[in-house]
Design a protein around this motif. Sequence first.
Motif, PDB file in Angstrom:
ATOM      1  N   UNK A 101      31.706  17.166   0.863  1.00  0.00           N
ATOM      2  CA  UNK A 101      30.677  17.740  -0.437  1.00  0.00           C
ATOM      3  C   UNK A 101      29.189  17.820   0.410  1.00  0.00           C
ATOM      4  N   UNK A 102      28.917  18.946  -0.065  1.00  0.00           N
ATOM      5  CA  UNK A 102      27.489  19.295   0.421  1.00  0.00           C
ATOM      6  C   UNK A 102      26.745  19.913  -0.878  1.00  0.00           C
ATOM      7  N   UNK A 103      25.507  19.543  -1.019  1.00  0.00           N
ATOM      8  CA  UNK A 103      24.911  19.841  -2.213  1.00  0.00           C
ATOM      9  C   UNK A 103      23.607  20.739  -2.003  1.00  0.00           C
ATOM     10  N   UNK A 104      23.579  21.826  -2.599  1.00  0.00           N
ATOM     11  CA  UNK A 104      22.314  22.776  -2.442  1.00  0.00           C
ATOM     12  C   UNK A 104      21.671  22.958  -3.872  1.00  0.00           C
ATOM     13  N   UNK A 105      20.472  22.237  -3.767  1.00  0.00           N
ATOM     14  CA  UNK A 105      19.695  22.247  -5.130  1.00  0.00           C
ATOM     15  C   UNK A 105      18.659  23.233  -5.251  1.00  0.00           C
TER      16      UNK A 105
END
Length: 175
Positions: A101-105
């Motif tokens: 999982x990678x998160x781009x906010x």
Amino acid sequence: MGTLVVVSGPAGSGKTTLAHELARILGCPAIIRDEIKQGIVAGRADYRPEPGDAETLRALDAFFTVLRVLLQAGSMVVAEAAFQDRVWNPRLTPMREFAQVRIVRCDAPEPVRMERIAARLEADGHRRAHADHTLTVGRPFTPVEMDVPTLDVDTSDGYEPALGEIVSFARTGRR
């Protein structure tokens, strides 16, 4: 193991635009929670959206079911939704068992976000599926927080960091 690139942020932050662009460049599906809901209510002229209504919950279940199927098949997937921490973290955390999982906010100043919300209400008839009428200035938003690679993107005027850096992050989980 699949790769889940979560594109998150408050309403009007440019997350749907970025999610579609990332998926196009990466060559993978973009699963957009709002688009699933739009499909659920597309044939219902009588539908009137309210936060947390039955169709919203049905769309949420469908969204995570589709993500789970694709990720368990080993796919890279770009998933876009607001992803406020209290609502989304309990559903995202179990996906770490079968996905990186990678998160781009995404975010932009509130006046920019409110202008975008107003513009899309006028331009996009499909927005009737959502409770955009409840979006107000100063509405609190708590970004999703997980112990996974996370990248904050300012979408005020283009992307900061630049799109190439965001793509690299989505692929590798590193800046």
